[in-house]
Scaffold this motif. Sequence first.
Motif, PDB file in Angstrom:
ATOM      1  N   PRO A 139       0.813  -1.219   0.000  1.00  0.00           N
ATOM      2  CA  PRO A 139       0.000   0.000   0.000  1.00  0.00           C
ATOM      3  C   PRO A 139       0.843   1.265   0.000  1.00  0.00           C
ATOM      4  O   PRO A 139       0.472   2.269  -0.626  1.00  0.00           O
ATOM      5  CB  PRO A 139      -0.832  -0.136   1.273  1.00  0.00           C
ATOM      6  N   ASP A 140       1.977   1.225   0.699  1.00  0.00           N
ATOM      7  CA  ASP A 140       2.846   2.397   0.714  1.00  0.00           C
ATOM      8  C   ASP A 140       3.414   2.666  -0.682  1.00  0.00           C
ATOM      9  O   ASP A 140       3.562   3.819  -1.102  1.00  0.00           O
ATOM     10  CB  ASP A 140       3.968   2.174   1.732  1.00  0.00           C
ATOM     11  N   TYR A 141       3.730   1.589  -1.405  1.00  0.00           N
ATOM     12  CA  TYR A 141       4.230   1.758  -2.775  1.00  0.00           C
ATOM     13  C   TYR A 141       3.144   2.367  -3.671  1.00  0.00           C
ATOM     14  O   TYR A 141       3.417   3.255  -4.477  1.00  0.00           O
ATOM     15  CB  TYR A 141       4.688   0.404  -3.315  1.00  0.00           C
ATOM     16  N   TRP A 142       1.937   1.863  -3.556  1.00  0.00           N
ATOM     17  CA  TRP A 142       0.816   2.433  -4.330  1.00  0.00           C
ATOM     18  C   TRP A 142       0.651   3.920  -4.004  1.00  0.00           C
ATOM     19  O   TRP A 142       0.411   4.727  -4.885  1.00  0.00           O
ATOM     20  CB  TRP A 142      -0.478   1.686  -4.012  1.00  0.00           C
TER      21      TRP A 142
ATOM     22  N   ASN B 161      -5.171   6.287 -15.535  1.00  0.00           N
ATOM     23  CA  ASN B 161      -4.118   5.649 -14.756  1.00  0.00           C
ATOM     24  C   ASN B 161      -2.986   5.272 -15.708  1.00  0.00           C
ATOM     25  O   ASN B 161      -3.072   4.284 -16.440  1.00  0.00           O
ATOM     26  CB  ASN B 161      -4.662   4.402 -14.052  1.00  0.00           C
ATOM     27  N   PRO B 162      -1.893   6.044 -15.740  1.00  0.00           N
ATOM     28  CA  PRO B 162      -0.810   5.755 -16.699  1.00  0.00           C
ATOM     29  C   PRO B 162       0.187   4.718 -16.211  1.00  0.00           C
ATOM     30  O   PRO B 162       1.135   4.396 -16.932  1.00  0.00           O
ATOM     31  CB  PRO B 162      -0.133   7.121 -16.851  1.00  0.00           C
ATOM     32  N   THR B 163       0.004   4.185 -15.008  1.00  0.00           N
ATOM     33  CA  THR B 163       0.986   3.267 -14.435  1.00  0.00           C
ATOM     34  C   THR B 163       0.688   1.818 -14.830  1.00  0.00           C
ATOM     35  O   THR B 163      -0.372   1.508 -15.386  1.00  0.00           O
ATOM     36  CB  THR B 163       0.996   3.388 -12.903  1.00  0.00           C
ATOM     37  N   ALA B 164       1.605   0.926 -14.467  1.00  0.00           N
ATOM     38  CA  ALA B 164       1.451  -0.501 -14.769  1.00  0.00           C
ATOM     39  C   ALA B 164       0.773  -1.259 -13.633  1.00  0.00           C
ATOM     40  O   ALA B 164       0.701  -2.497 -13.686  1.00  0.00           O
ATOM     41  CB  ALA B 164       2.823  -1.118 -15.047  1.00  0.00           C
ATOM     42  N   LEU B 165       0.265  -0.542 -12.639  1.00  0.00           N
ATOM     43  CA  LEU B 165      -0.417  -1.171 -11.512  1.00  0.00           C
ATOM     44  C   LEU B 165      -1.856  -0.676 -11.437  1.00  0.00           C
ATOM     45  O   LEU B 165      -2.147   0.471 -11.793  1.00  0.00           O
ATOM     46  CB  LEU B 165       0.317  -0.846 -10.203  1.00  0.00           C
ATOM     47  N   PRO B 166      -2.778  -1.496 -10.980  1.00  0.00           N
ATOM     48  CA  PRO B 166      -4.188  -1.087 -10.938  1.00  0.00           C
ATOM     49  C   PRO B 166      -4.478  -0.214  -9.713  1.00  0.00           C
ATOM     50  O   PRO B 166      -3.727  -0.203  -8.740  1.00  0.00           O
ATOM     51  CB  PRO B 166      -4.939  -2.413 -10.871  1.00  0.00           C
ATOM     52  N   CYS B 167      -5.598   0.487  -9.803  1.00  0.00           N
ATOM     53  CA  CYS B 167      -6.172   1.209  -8.658  1.00  0.00           C
ATOM     54  C   CYS B 167      -7.476   0.495  -8.314  1.00  0.00           C
ATOM     55  O   CYS B 167      -8.493   0.671  -9.006  1.00  0.00           O
ATOM     56  CB  CYS B 167      -6.432   2.667  -8.998  1.00  0.00           C
ATOM     57  N   PRO B 168      -7.484  -0.314  -7.263  1.00  0.00           N
ATOM     58  CA  PRO B 168      -8.657  -1.162  -7.002  1.00  0.00           C
ATOM     59  C   PRO B 168      -9.937  -0.371  -6.726  1.00  0.00           C
ATOM     60  O   PRO B 168     -11.018  -0.797  -7.127  1.00  0.00           O
ATOM     61  CB  PRO B 168      -8.246  -1.977  -5.783  1.00  0.00           C
ATOM     62  N   ARG B 169      -9.810   0.781  -6.066  1.00  0.00           N
ATOM     63  CA  ARG B 169     -11.025   1.531  -5.727  1.00  0.00           C
ATOM     64  C   ARG B 169     -10.695   3.017  -5.712  1.00  0.00           C
ATOM     65  O   ARG B 169      -9.799   3.464  -4.997  1.00  0.00           O
ATOM     66  CB  ARG B 169     -11.582   1.092  -4.381  1.00  0.00           C
ATOM     67  N   VAL B 170     -11.447   3.797  -6.532  1.00  0.00           N
ATOM     68  CA  VAL B 170     -11.274   5.249  -6.608  1.00  0.00           C
ATOM     69  C   VAL B 170     -12.643   5.888  -6.406  1.00  0.00           C
ATOM     70  O   VAL B 170     -13.609   5.534  -7.096  1.00  0.00           O
ATOM     71  CB  VAL B 170     -10.689   5.687  -7.968  1.00  0.00           C
ATOM     72  N   ARG B 171     -12.722   6.818  -5.477  1.00  0.00           N
ATOM     73  CA  ARG B 171     -13.980   7.531  -5.248  1.00  0.00           C
ATOM     74  C   ARG B 171     -13.764   9.019  -5.509  1.00  0.00           C
ATOM     75  O   ARG B 171     -12.840   9.619  -4.953  1.00  0.00           O
ATOM     76  CB  ARG B 171     -14.481   7.328  -3.820  1.00  0.00           C
ATOM     77  N   LEU B 172     -14.622   9.569  -6.348  1.00  0.00           N
ATOM     78  CA  LEU B 172     -14.587  10.997  -6.673  1.00  0.00           C
ATOM     79  C   LEU B 172     -15.668  11.697  -5.869  1.00  0.00           C
ATOM     80  O   LEU B 172     -16.844  11.317  -5.926  1.00  0.00           O
ATOM     81  CB  LEU B 172     -14.802  11.204  -8.171  1.00  0.00           C
ATOM     82  N   ASP B 173     -15.293  12.743  -5.157  1.00  0.00           N
ATOM     83  CA  ASP B 173     -16.206  13.447  -4.251  1.00  0.00           C
ATOM     84  C   ASP B 173     -16.077  14.943  -4.523  1.00  0.00           C
ATOM     85  O   ASP B 173     -14.977  15.502  -4.439  1.00  0.00           O
ATOM     86  CB  ASP B 173     -15.832  13.130  -2.805  1.00  0.00           C
ATOM     87  N   PHE B 174     -17.197  15.603  -4.876  1.00  0.00           N
ATOM     88  CA  PHE B 174     -17.133  17.047  -5.118  1.00  0.00           C
ATOM     89  C   PHE B 174     -18.494  17.681  -4.870  1.00  0.00           C
ATOM     90  O   PHE B 174     -19.529  17.007  -4.810  1.00  0.00           O
ATOM     91  CB  PHE B 174     -16.652  17.354  -6.543  1.00  0.00           C
ATOM     92  N   GLN B 175     -18.471  19.006  -4.745  1.00  0.00           N
ATOM     93  CA  GLN B 175     -19.669  19.796  -4.503  1.00  0.00           C
ATOM     94  C   GLN B 175     -20.049  20.540  -5.777  1.00  0.00           C
ATOM     95  O   GLN B 175     -19.232  21.239  -6.371  1.00  0.00           O
ATOM     96  CB  GLN B 175     -19.413  20.813  -3.376  1.00  0.00           C
ATOM     97  N   LEU B 176     -21.304  20.384  -6.215  1.00  0.00           N
ATOM     98  CA  LEU B 176     -21.769  21.115  -7.387  1.00  0.00           C
ATOM     99  C   LEU B 176     -21.882  22.605  -7.077  1.00  0.00           C
ATOM    100  O   LEU B 176     -22.239  22.985  -5.959  1.00  0.00           O
ATOM    101  CB  LEU B 176     -23.134  20.596  -7.832  1.00  0.00           C
TER     102      LEU B 176
ATOM    103  N   THR C 191      -8.326   3.558  -2.220  1.00  0.00           N
ATOM    104  CA  THR C 191      -8.264   2.459  -1.260  1.00  0.00           C
ATOM    105  C   THR C 191      -7.473   1.319  -1.886  1.00  0.00           C
ATOM    106  O   THR C 191      -7.680   0.987  -3.065  1.00  0.00           O
ATOM    107  CB  THR C 191      -9.673   1.972  -0.886  1.00  0.00           C
ATOM    108  N   ASP C 192      -6.562   0.726  -1.104  1.00  0.00           N
ATOM    109  CA  ASP C 192      -5.739  -0.335  -1.662  1.00  0.00           C
ATOM    110  C   ASP C 192      -6.543  -1.629  -1.821  1.00  0.00           C
ATOM    111  O   ASP C 192      -7.691  -1.730  -1.400  1.00  0.00           O
ATOM    112  CB  ASP C 192      -4.497  -0.568  -0.805  1.00  0.00           C
ATOM    113  N   MET C 193      -5.906  -2.642  -2.414  1.00  0.00           N
ATOM    114  CA  MET C 193      -6.605  -3.886  -2.714  1.00  0.00           C
ATOM    115  C   MET C 193      -6.993  -4.666  -1.466  1.00  0.00           C
ATOM    116  O   MET C 193      -7.884  -5.509  -1.503  1.00  0.00           O
ATOM    117  CB  MET C 193      -5.727  -4.763  -3.611  1.00  0.00           C
ATOM    118  N   PHE C 194      -6.344  -4.370  -0.350  1.00  0.00           N
ATOM    119  CA  PHE C 194      -6.672  -5.073   0.888  1.00  0.00           C
ATOM    120  C   PHE C 194      -7.704  -4.328   1.723  1.00  0.00           C
ATOM    121  O   PHE C 194      -8.179  -4.840   2.715  1.00  0.00           O
ATOM    122  CB  PHE C 194      -5.404  -5.291   1.715  1.00  0.00           C
ATOM    123  N   GLY C 195      -8.023  -3.102   1.309  1.00  0.00           N
ATOM    124  CA  GLY C 195      -8.980  -2.299   2.059  1.00  0.00           C
ATOM    125  C   GLY C 195      -8.441  -1.786   3.372  1.00  0.00           C
ATOM    126  O   GLY C 195      -9.220  -1.431   4.258  1.00  0.00           O
ATOM    127  N   LEU C 196      -7.114  -1.727   3.529  1.00  0.00           N
ATOM    128  CA  LEU C 196      -6.506  -1.339   4.803  1.00  0.00           C
ATOM    129  C   LEU C 196      -5.989   0.092   4.799  1.00  0.00           C
ATOM    130  O   LEU C 196      -6.035   0.770   5.824  1.00  0.00           O
ATOM    131  CB  LEU C 196      -5.340  -2.291   5.135  1.00  0.00           C
TER     132      LEU C 196
END
Length: 378
Positions: A20-23, A56-71, A123-128
């Motif tokens: 997770p630190d590497y991600w 995502n331009p990297t060779a590793l996946p992003c398991p979970r991405v949440r976008l949060d904004f105010q209209l 959030t990483d793949m382990f959810g930690l």
Amino acid sequence: MWFLLWLALVMLLAGFWVAPDYWQRRVYPRVRLEAGPVKETADPGEAVELRIRLTNPTALPCPRVRLDFQLPDELAIREEGGGDGRVRLTTYLLPRQTAELALTVYAARRGVARWNQAELHFTDMFGLRHDDRTVYPQALVVVRPRRLAAEPVGRLMNGLVGDIRVRRYDQEDPSLFTGVRAYRSGDPLRSVSWYATARTGGLMVKQFGHTTESRVLLLLNGQMNGDFWMVASRERLDRLCERVLQVADALLAERAEAGFLTNLTDSLGGGLYLPPAPGLVQRERIANRLGSISRHPAHSLAELVRSAQRLIRPGDTLVLVTDFRTPEADAALTELRRHGCSVHIAEAVPARKAAGSTEGTGESGKAETLNEREAANA
């Protein structure tokens, strides 16, 4: 054997901690967000589609991405408005993948809707482990004023449209040839068609269409207090913009040339003046300019009238839309009338002073010409 199991367990725990630190250091900071509307202008109640692109331009996946904004205030999640305007979208990104999200919102009120900030939660793949980033998309939508029905304008439009229709047939336009007719006593000799006379054997004269240019300059006053530099009330300004657009629609429907001038600055850096022009294109120009003007006056109402005096030509008509007057501005309007300019004043009464429920009917106040006001005072 036990040693190998212990070593595998240590490596697994290390992986849970190090991965997770590497991600967090190598992947999440490189995720890009781009956003923009499909259409950059909208009317109140119209659906606006926002296109959001995550890369995502990297060779590793992003398991979970949440976008949060105010209209922004000018947009709403539901067509009928309401809600807190908070948007949360969740997705994932594979290695070297671009995900496109489509979000439909609705134009709620006049103004420039700017979306300049959003939060990305990873959030990483382990959810930690979790990581947050602030991104700054550059997206905007110009919401134009609400269009009112043409009928409630009353005496103001009756007088304006009457002037336009009468002046349209004041004189012949030599560029609009319509045919020939028999000569009548009093016809000028320069109108005789000698070719038609030779062909028919009788004296014939040329006929032309009747037209004259009808130019109207619409003034929108943003001064609402004795000190012109004070910020204009948003509700009062919205009502004034609706009234200007209502008058412009009616004038352009009569094939008049409508221009626009205001003393309010433009949020997008546009000018204060739109030259008079006919047609549907000019209608859209005025509506877009009304949507992008800010609440910050650049100069006083009296200076606005004096600026109009430098722009108009003899025979032009001036319509001032305002809910605030000053003696200095009244004197400038009187001077305009003395120079042969037809001056009309559309006074939009603020909602808190309007008697009865005029809001929603399009009747935001009374309209009268300067001549009528002076006659009443006399």
